[in-house]
Design a protein around this motif. Structure first.
Motif, PDB file in Angstrom:
ATOM      1  N   GLU A 286      78.537  67.839  68.553  1.00 52.54           N
ATOM      2  CA  GLU A 286      78.453  66.562  69.254  1.00 52.54           C
ATOM      3  C   GLU A 286      79.570  65.285  68.850  1.00 52.54           C
ATOM      4  OE1 GLU A 286      74.848  64.259  67.385  1.00 52.54           O
ATOM      5  OE2 GLU A 286      75.180  65.414  65.789  1.00 52.54           O
TER       6      GLU A 286
ATOM      7  N   ALA B 109      81.114  64.209  72.317  1.00 53.30           N
ATOM      8  CA  ALA B 109      80.957  62.317  72.587  1.00 53.30           C
ATOM      9  C   ALA B 109      82.396  62.070  73.171  1.00 53.30           C
ATOM     10  CB  ALA B 109      80.328  61.946  71.660  1.00 53.30           C
TER      11      ALA B 109
ATOM     12  N   GLU C 107      74.181  64.003  75.288  1.00 56.64           N
ATOM     13  CA  GLU C 107      75.243  62.972  75.839  1.00 56.64           C
ATOM     14  C   GLU C 107      75.132  62.426  77.163  1.00 56.64           C
ATOM     15  OE1 GLU C 107      77.547  60.624  74.058  1.00 56.64           O
ATOM     16  OE2 GLU C 107      76.818  62.210  73.033  1.00 56.64           O
TER      17      GLU C 107
END
Length: 244
Positions: free
Chosen positions: A67, A71, A124
């Motif tokens: 993640e 991101a 996201e």
């Protein structure tokens, strides 16, 4: 729909279906960020095709299941190309083994990329896609064709199919569509790997058109879902030439 001045992210965009999707979106006027795992040369070549189609393109290395790196990739896209309208999660891996011989390490790898990777990217995307945008994931027609040796791969894609209608309901108030495309056998490096010509011909014969799909066949559907197909939402859309 006028898709000019839109920005798309395509994970797994350096090769195969993902690359065809990236180029097709660029041809529709969208700037495209190619997110790739390891092959920088292929990713740069994909960017070259995007630019040849008249759009801006960039390549970003990221692990779809991490993640933090995803991101960071989204941050970079917003900084360099602008707000995000479309996210296509085409990244995936496939290892074929009969269930009785299944290497659980291979199962874990596929679960990490195909399931966790889809969730991380979707999470996201759900935070960033602008109203009027689209999220497109990938399943597989093997969830219906039930081909031997595809058990682990099909199981990971079954999880993706469960996610899609739920995320569509969660994103509806932002006017963002959420769908998955389920290709049939498609002529990519991933498909050909480890298969004899006899096996390839037999699988191609599953379609009444008696051929494999092409990445471009699938890319046309993705471009529709990512553009004018605004009333298709929460669906698993099969692109397999009628294979059964």
């Amino acid at each position: 729909m006028d898709t000019a001045s839109r920005t798309a992210i395509v994970t797994g965009g350096s090769r195969g279906i993902g690359r065809a999707v990236a180029v097709r979106l660029a041809a529709a006027g969208q700037d495209v960020a190619v997110v790739y795992s390891s092959n920088a040369k292929e990713a740069d070549a994909a960017v070259g095709e995007i630019e040849a189609a008249g759009a801006r393109g960039i390549a970003l290395q990221a692990d779809v299941a991490d993640e933090d790196t995803i991101a960071g990739a989204f941050d970079t896209v917003e900084q360099r190309l602008g707000p995000i309208d479309v996210v296509v999660n085409a990244a995936g891996i496939m290892a074929l083994q009969p269930i009785r011989e299944l290497d659980l390490a291979q199962l874990d790898r596929q679960l990490r990329t195909n399931v966790r990777g889809t969730f991380v990217t979707a999470k996201e995307a759900a935070r960033r896609i602008r109203p009027g945008g689209a999220f497109v994931a990938f399943s597989t027609s093997v969830t219906r064709l039930h081909l031997p040796a595809y058990g682990a791969y099909a199981a990971t894609k079954g999880a993706v199919e469960a996610l899609i209608p739920i995320l569509a309901k969660e994103m509806g108030d932002r006017d963002v569509t959420v769908n998955a495309v389920a290709p049939g056998p498609t002529a990519t490096e991933l498909f050909f790997e480890g298969k004899s010509q006899q096996v390839i011909d037999r699988i191609a014969g599953l379609s009444p058109m008696n051929r494999l799909g092409t990445p471009e066949d699938v890319a046309e559907l993705v471009a529709f879902l990512a553009g004018p197909g605004r009333w298709i939402n929460g669906q698993i859309v099969f692109a397999n030439g009628g294979a059964a």
